[in-house]
Design an enzyme around this catalytic site. Sequence first.
Site: not given
Length: 788
Positions: A123, A170, A205, A303-304, A536, A571, A666, A740
């Site tokens: 922003d 965020d 833990r 890391v995020q 889907n 390729r 698969h 289908r």
Amino acid sequence: PRSAMDHQPKFFENLSGTGKAIGVLTSGGDAQGMNAAVRAVVRMGIYVKAKVYFVYEGYQGMVDGGDNIVEVSWESVSSILQVGGTVIGSARCKSFRTREGRLQAAYNLVQRGITNLCVIGGDGSLTGANLFREEWSGLLEELAQKGKIDEDAVKKYAYLNIVGMVGSIDNDFCGTDMTIGTDSALHRIIEVVDAIMTTAQSHQRTFVLEVMGRHCGYLALVSALACGADWVFIPEYPPEEGWEDSMCVKLSENRARKKRLNIIIVAEGAIDCHNKPITSEKVKDLVVQRLGFDTRVTILGHVQRGGTPSAFDRILASRMGVEAVLALLEATPATPACVVSLSGNQAVRLPLMECVQMTQEVQKAMDEGRFVEAVRLRGRSFENNLNTYKLLSHKKPDAELPKTNFNVAVLNVGAPAAGMNAAVRAAVRVGITEGHKMFAVIDGFEGFARGKIKEISWGDVGGWTGQGGSILGTKRTLPAKYLEKIADQMRTNNINALMVIGGFEAYLGLLELSAAREKYDEFCVPMVMVPATVSNNVPGSDFSIGADTALNTITDTCDRIKQSASGTKRRVFIIETMGGYCGYLANMGALAAGADAAYIFEEQFDIRELQANVEHLTEKMKTSIQRGLVLRNENCNENYTTDFIYQLYSEEGKGVFDCRKNVLGHMQQGGAPSPFDRNFGTKISAKAMQWISKKLKETYRKGKVFANTDDSVCLLGMRRRNLVFQPVAELKNETDFVHRIPKEQWWLKLRPLMKILAKYKTSYDVSDSGQLEHVAMHSPKEAETGAI
């Protein structure tokens, strides 16, 4: 809704960028997917014959000029789709905040004739762009007075157009459901949580995880929802007074129930109701002092922001980038600066300043302690997440639960899809909260007929959100041949409602059960279906649980294959995807992986098209991008098989490129569910369960449940911007039963996008875009029908 009569369809071929110059920059904190947006803006810009310029290092580069502003070509953005961060750099810029800095920036742009800017950032960056636009004519006047530019230039470049895209992990921007980078950041968090869960299990833990979000709790909230965390701290919804006691009680209860680990998620901006910070260290100390649990803190940090963008972010950014160029082409001096964003599943344009003002309102509400208001201002998607989390994380004591005496059965039908288990967990827990007895059916309709059915409790589904496949077991068998036995089981176990989680077979199954109502009273109960299939291909819903995970698998594999092809040079890879007759995975996979072509059943193709594609690739091999990627849906054409296309390409490409083929198979059904599938599965299933409760109340007469109307057998789907319950009987007309698939599929509209980004001439109907909307404050009622 506009009627078709109002105006002729609008095609982008008729919009020309000739004579226009577009500058693209990334600013503020980086986010995964920014590169995909940059690539889309560059390619779409060049496609419509505009000149496109990179502005390196954000606003700093605009002020510094010189080599920081360069014209780019089609190939400049090759191979950046799969790279995280931003390849054109982003810098915090002090000088752009001064008028002198903006004066210099304006001079640098005018020198190159750039009067269209596409800004990708948070922003702050967008607010800066808007101020620049408002000052533009004044800046040019001043430059002319100083003799730096002539009067002609002032007239010629009189207006600056600005379109923004929000890139921020965020998801803190009002007006847009998802900002670019949010989904990828969730991927990083979930990967870490899944890894930590295995070690925490071993040692009993407690882990306290700190995630990013200084002013916005979205990441913390959604990751808590996606991993079933025991407790979450976010700035918008501080815990009540005395939270220390209730948290410790909750943790020790969980241990007493044999739960071996506790996960607590803390947003870095978390506060208590007196606006005092709650830090991860403080939470850890509390747990250690009061309960003596072995507790560790993990701070995820940057890391995020890292890693490759998820399929969702790539598609989102590509859609937004193309939309941004359309918005710039159509901008007039009168149109305000806008942001392109996503609402539900639809691209929209919103006035930039309205979004910014609303985003600032949230902060103001939080500062003043008006937290309910803050959550509402965040939008319906945020509010929905919060309500669902509250519903699923805390079990009320049995004494406080209502008793309805209704029994509800849950089953999985069709092929396994990642996210099915999250859906089962949500259904079971919401059902128990609503006072029902919940039953789990093992192995679909076949298991049902054999009496494989048992009561399932709150604790039984703990830890299910992160599990792939189907824990209950699933079969493709349809109920028609077992009607008698299934009816017996329904009677024996006194089942008053059914919830079916599955793919196309689940839909067929519900049609068969509702047809059997004439003969069997047992089937005269509320039934609801939640779509879950990698293909889907279920009518009545834009998305199915499991498709996002499959798409990520395809994208990851394609990234690796592209890397291998780049190494070998010249390729071309031909990759076969699943999906039955539905081209969703092939088409969206191609968009997310930057493929050259995707063959699908829904768009017939012939030998001329195959030849054109070979020629297209031959031309491409003359450029610096010496590799090709072609996706083919498994059933797109019975004669043009993967082998046939591979052999044709090999023959026609002789001496220019060689070919390899790959059948993904698969692996597309397996793996841990993506954050989107966990979240979507959880929310849609919780909503379906609430519908069942409502229908049970409506159809309970004289001591028994009796429901035999069409509206008591529904499919819950996501349609454009809303979640809707649709009677399966009404969906019959929308279905092609032979292949289908639904007769009309929204994603076919995105098909031209892939072609444009791969440099094919194509027609693209853009009638849907272009209406500038306003940021709507939603009413609390709306949150219930609302977005995902």
